[in-house]
Scaffold this active site. Structure first.
Site, PDB file in Angstrom:
ATOM      1  N   SER A  40      39.463  34.130  39.439  1.00 22.95           N
ATOM      2  CA  SER A  40      40.888  34.325  39.690  1.00 22.95           C
ATOM      3  C   SER A  40      41.109  35.815  39.950  1.00 22.95           C
ATOM      4  O   SER A  40      40.141  36.550  40.144  1.00 22.95           O
ATOM      5  CB  SER A  40      41.681  33.826  38.491  1.00 22.95           C
ATOM      6  N   CYS A  41      42.365  36.274  39.889  1.00 21.10           N
ATOM      7  CA  CYS A  41      42.588  37.666  40.322  1.00 21.10           C
ATOM      8  C   CYS A  41      42.267  38.709  39.252  1.00 21.10           C
ATOM      9  O   CYS A  41      42.083  39.872  39.573  1.00 21.10           O
ATOM     10  CB  CYS A  41      43.997  37.841  40.857  1.00 21.10           C
TER      11      CYS A  41
END
Lengths: 103, 413
Positions: free
Chosen positions: A101-102
């Site tokens: 994810s980020c």
């Protein structure tokens, strides 16, 4: 970056044992990594690994939904092939990065 | 006769585009039209604050009309289909609109119906989302009287809008229950399909302490198959289960049904888009911005804002018959509330993971990257004003560029 010897091959790996360069991957490495996860690779396993590598080469984010709709396995079968955390385990064996994810 | 550029969707991305194109296109030559069936524009980052009574509903909603420039025609219509082979739209009432250039800004929405048992009789009783105005408001009402138990904060599957929002929700819930003197009555469990709450190495190293200090339990690699509302459990495909008393979930995120009806999307109805030019892969006169794309950037308002400069530039180039600029670098920037009046800030792109540093002025700040402090929290609160007054009007934010700056970041090479 770390280097690790797997099945006699010296390959670049991150801290969690995921390979960093798919070009260094070969079937012997996958077999050795599978042994660590107590998985015996069947024809079906290889087809899934090949599919994940193809997706990765195309730059597609790999998700459970995509694998389930791949026509190769449904999600239940994917869990049977690579128990517990199939996306993570299969990515490791395929020599591709784990989904992130980020942060 | 004037040429026509149509923008589908008057949310964050569409509204920014209406304002940007209005400034750049000659109004004698071009008619800009924006289409949306809704009347309200929501400040979606506020949905995180609403459940904890930190914002009022009035602070997060305004009318769409107020943000569309006079020269841009606003159509309140439901679009049935995009017929891209004929450069036209079919509206739900049967009318047809032709276009020369189309901008798709139809966003993403939650799809709780994708998971068995999720949006049944317990929806908005013991199962809530906070990605919609209704969800956030219903959850606020629930939390006002909830007496405690197992709070499960859960992500169904990736990709989701604002990927850090569920983690922020867990941090803020910890703070909320502490302040209510009932933290000992609440167990907070964070359940994710990813390998952990943090998946990028530097963020993981810097931020793992947050989970421990806030006593948030992590269940990772959990791919939900169904909600068992009888047993109050979420169950994954590997037959693992997690008990809940209150389930706050981020349902599957999907693109608009219009994309499905137009046969233009991927398996989640997101539109295949070139990740650098933001031109659709469907047809060359269609551009896509914001959450509606399939590009591997975060689905977030800041990203749409950065994309808008590139989309506007490339539309002008397309009209002029020039090659497009592959300029978009995946730049994303977001505040992460950590509770107790503090926040983190992260700034990253396709290539660069979040690192420590100063922002927006290299070496000075005043904000700090990947570090929890009060000034970042004030930044997050100030962002609501920036959103309504600068961002959706398509104006530049001082010192903040569309492309990510490497200066001011601690990058080890």
């Amino acid at each position: 970056m770390n280097e690790k010897t797997i099945a006699g091959y010296c390959v670049k790996c991150n801290d969690q044992g995921f390979m960093e360069d798919l070009n260094e991957w070969n079937e012997d490495i996958a077999k050795e990594l599978a042994k660590e996860e107590s998985i015996e690779l069947t024809e079906k396993h290889w087809t899934v690994l090949k599919y994940l590598q193809d997706q990765c080469k195309e730059g597609v984010d790999i998700t459970m939904r995509k694998v389930g709709k791949s026509g190769i396995v449904d999600i239940k079968e994917f869990y049977q092939l690579f128990p517990k955390a199939p996306l993570k385990t299969a990515s490791k064996l395929a020599g591709i990065p784990k989904p992130v994810s980020c942060i | 006769m004037k040429k026509s550029i149509l923008i589908l969707g008057a949310g964050t991305a569409g509204t920014i585009m209406a304002n940007q194109l209005n400034k750049k296109l000659d109004s004698n030559e071009w008619q800009i039209t924006i289409i949306d069936k809704e009347t309200k524009h929501y400040y979606q980052p506020g949905f995180l604050f609403l459940p904890f009574d930190l914002y009022t509903p009035e602070q997060v909603v305004k009318n769409i009309d107020g943000f569309i420039p006079k020269n841009v025609q606003l159509l309140r219509q439901d679009v049935h289909q995009i017929v891209h082979s004929e450069n036209k739209l079919l509206l739900a009432d049967g009318k047809v609109i032709n276009y020369d250039v189309l901008v798709i800004a139809t966003g993403s929405k939650i799809a709780p119906e994708e998971i068995q048992g999720m949006d049944g009789s317990e929806w908005y009783k013991s199962i809530f989302d906070f990605y919609t105005f209704d969800g956030a408001l219903n959850l606020r009402n629930k939390l006002r009287t909830w007496e405690g138990g197992k709070l499960v904060v859960h992500i169904c599957e990736m990709p989701i809008k604002c990927p850090v929002a569920p983690l922020e929700f867990a941090f803020m819930a910890d703070d909320f229950f502490r302040k209510k003197n009932m933290r000992d009555k609440v167990e907070i469990i964070y359940v994710t399909p990813m390998s952990g709450a943090f998946t990028k190495p530097i963020a993981a190293k810097e931020l793992e302490y947050l989970l421990e200090s806030k006593q948030i339990k992590i269940v990772s690699d959990f791919n939900i198959e169904k909600v068992d509302t009888e047993k109050k459990q979420i169950v994954d495909y590997g037959d693992r289960s997690v008990d809940y008393d209150l389930l706050v979930t981020v349902p599957t995120n999907m693109g608009d049904d219009l994309i499905l009806r137009s046969a233009m999307g991927d398996d989640l109805n997101f539109v295949p888009t070139d990740k650098h030019t933001l031109q659709s892969k469907v047809k060359e006169n269609i551009f896509v911005i914001g959450d509606a794309t399939d590009i591997p950037a975060s689905k977030a308002g800041a990203v749409a804002h950065f994309e808008s400069d590139i989309v506007t530039g490339n539309i002008l180039k397309y009209i002029a018959g020039e090659p497009l600029d592959p300029e978009f670098d995946g730049h994303s920037n977001c505040f992460i509330e950590t509770g107790n009046g503090k926040a983190l800030l992260i700034d990253f792109n396709y290539e660069q993971e979040p690192v420590k540093g100063t922002f927006p002025i290299p070496g000075i700040g005043p904000l700090r990257l990947l570090k929890e402090n009060r000034i970042n929290h004030w930044g997050k609160l100030a962002f609501r004003w920036i959103y309504w007054n600068i961002l959706i009007k398509g104006r530049p934010i001082p010192f903040v560029t569309s492309k990510m700056k490497k200066a001011g970041k601690q990058i080890n090479k």
